[in-house]
Design an enzyme around this catalytic site. Structure first.
Site, PDB file in Angstrom:
ATOM      1  N   THR A   1       0.854  -1.170   0.000  1.00 52.68           N
ATOM      2  CA  THR A   1       0.000   0.000   0.000  1.00 52.68           C
ATOM      3  C   THR A   1       0.898   1.230   0.000  1.00 52.68           C
ATOM      4  OG1 THR A   1      -1.675   1.227   1.209  1.00 52.68           O
ATOM      5  CG2 THR A   1      -0.215  -0.130   2.534  1.00 52.68           C
ATOM      6  N   HIS A   2       0.546   2.209  -0.845  1.00 53.83           N
ATOM      7  CA  HIS A   2       1.397   3.390  -1.015  1.00 53.83           C
ATOM      8  C   HIS A   2       0.530   4.641  -0.899  1.00 53.83           C
ATOM      9  CE1 HIS A   2       4.874   5.651  -2.392  1.00 53.83           C
ATOM     10  NE2 HIS A   2       4.070   6.311  -3.210  1.00 53.83           N
TER      11      HIS A   2
ATOM     12  N   ASP B   1       6.712  -5.426  -7.497  1.00 55.41           N
ATOM     13  CA  ASP B   1       7.704  -6.017  -8.414  1.00 55.41           C
ATOM     14  C   ASP B   1       9.074  -5.479  -7.995  1.00 55.41           C
ATOM     15  OD1 ASP B   1       6.997  -3.898 -11.336  1.00 55.41           O
ATOM     16  OD2 ASP B   1       7.967  -3.453  -9.411  1.00 55.41           O
TER      17      ASP B   1
ATOM     18  N   GLY C   1      10.819  -3.116  -8.853  1.00 57.00           N
ATOM     19  CA  GLY C   1      11.059  -1.662  -8.837  1.00 57.00           C
ATOM     20  C   GLY C   1      10.568  -1.001  -7.560  1.00 57.00           C
TER      21      GLY C   1
ATOM     22  N   ASP D   1       7.809   0.833  -6.046  1.00 58.62           N
ATOM     23  CA  ASP D   1       6.387   1.188  -6.191  1.00 58.62           C
ATOM     24  C   ASP D   1       5.942   1.158  -7.652  1.00 58.62           C
ATOM     25  OD1 ASP D   1       7.028   3.581  -3.614  1.00 58.62           O
ATOM     26  OD2 ASP D   1       6.166   1.578  -3.409  1.00 58.62           O
TER      27      ASP D   1
HETATM   28  C1  GRF Z   1       1.365   4.096   5.228  1.00 63.00           C
HETATM   29  O1  GRF Z   1       0.795   5.294   4.735  1.00 63.00           O
HETATM   30  C2  GRF Z   1       2.113   3.405   4.119  1.00 63.00           C
HETATM   31  O2  GRF Z   1       1.506   3.513   2.848  1.00 63.00           O
HETATM   32  C3  GRF Z   1       3.396   4.198   4.125  1.00 63.00           C
HETATM   33  O3  GRF Z   1       3.700   4.396   5.488  1.00 63.00           O
HETATM   34  C4  GRF Z   1       2.474   4.374   6.222  1.00 63.00           C
HETATM   35  C5  GRF Z   1       2.580   3.271   7.224  1.00 63.00           C
HETATM   36  O4  GRF Z   1       1.621   3.515   8.181  1.00 63.00           O
HETATM   37  N1  GRF Z   1       4.439   3.458   3.453  1.00 63.00           N
HETATM   38  P1  GRF Z   1       1.367   2.392   9.321  1.00 63.00           P
HETATM   39  O5  GRF Z   1       2.737   1.918   9.797  1.00 63.00           O
HETATM   40  O6  GRF Z   1       0.586   1.284   8.681  1.00 63.00           O
HETATM   41  O7  GRF Z   1       0.581   3.130  10.373  1.00 63.00           O
END
Ligand code: GRF
Length: 201
Positions: free
Chosen positions: A105-106, A138, A140, A142
């Site tokens: 998740t990004h 993958d 890369g 993101d």
């Molecule tokens: C999330 O927004 C994630 O996408 C980013 O860092 C944050 C992590 O939040 N890489 P948490 O540790 O799940 O609270």
């Protein structure tokens, strides 16, 4: 489906998955939590839930390839159907990626603002809309096939933390929904297109 969740920080995405998985109908259970560092809230959350956890630190290995192999082995012990990277702040190596499907998740609408400073870069750029992306990982940074995205409006006066908190509210819901559907309904990927449905994990 058996999930291993990888964290590096507060673990609120992990917590959302823990809360969802408490309902048997969700179709997935978190069999372990992995981290690249000690002493983070994400590990404390696993401990509170009685979920096994492991830490594989880059500094504990002579090379990045050795760390990649050690992380793969630590994950493999738990026989996951799916690995979820939820705020894990290392680029996963090809040994891990060859062994398991990984979802990440990004906090941006990829391909905009990849990397570790997505929210700060969105603020600096002055975008009016950003959001979050759930994607397959993958080799890369993101760059893997997108599974789901949702937009989040940037409000006047937002700074990195207020915007990131608003994004995370959406991100947690999107991640829980996507992981649950992948677990219950299965998924397949053709090129850059991920289709949910098919055979359950
Ligand atoms: C999330 O927004 C994630 O996408 C980013 O860092 C944050 C992590 O939040 N890489 P948490 O540790 O799940 O609270």
């Amino acid at each position: 489906a058996r999930l291993v969740v990888l964290v590096s920080g507060s673990g609120t995405n992990l917590q959302a998955l823990i809360d969802a998985a408490a309902d048997g109908a969700y179709g997935a259970s978190i069999v372990a939590v992995g981290a690249d560092r000690e002493g983070i809230e994400g590990l404390a959350r696993a401990e509170r839930e009685g979920i096994p956890s492991f830490v594989v630190k880059l500094s504990g290995h002579p090379t990045r390839a050795a760390w990649d192999t050690a992380l793969r082995d630590a994950i493999a012990v738990h026989r996951p159907d799916l690995v979820v990277s939820a705020g894990f702040m290392k680029i996963l190596g090809h040994e891990v990626l060859a062994a398991f499907p990984v979802v990440n998740t990004h906090p941006a609408l990829l391909p905009s603002f990849p990397g570790a400073h997505a929210v700060a870069e969105a603020i600096a750029y002055g975008v009016r809309v950003t959001g979050c992306t759930v994607h397959l990982v993958d080799a890369g940074v993101d760059t893997g096939p997108v599974i789901a995205q949702e937009a989040v409006t940037v409000e006047d006066g937002d700074d990195e933390s207020t915007l990131h908190e608003r994004i995370k509210t959406v991100e947690r819901r999107l991640l829980v929904e996507v992981v649950g559907r992948m677990a219950r309904d299965g998924w397949s990927v053709t090129g850059r297109r991920v289709r949910l449905g098919g055979d359950p994990l």
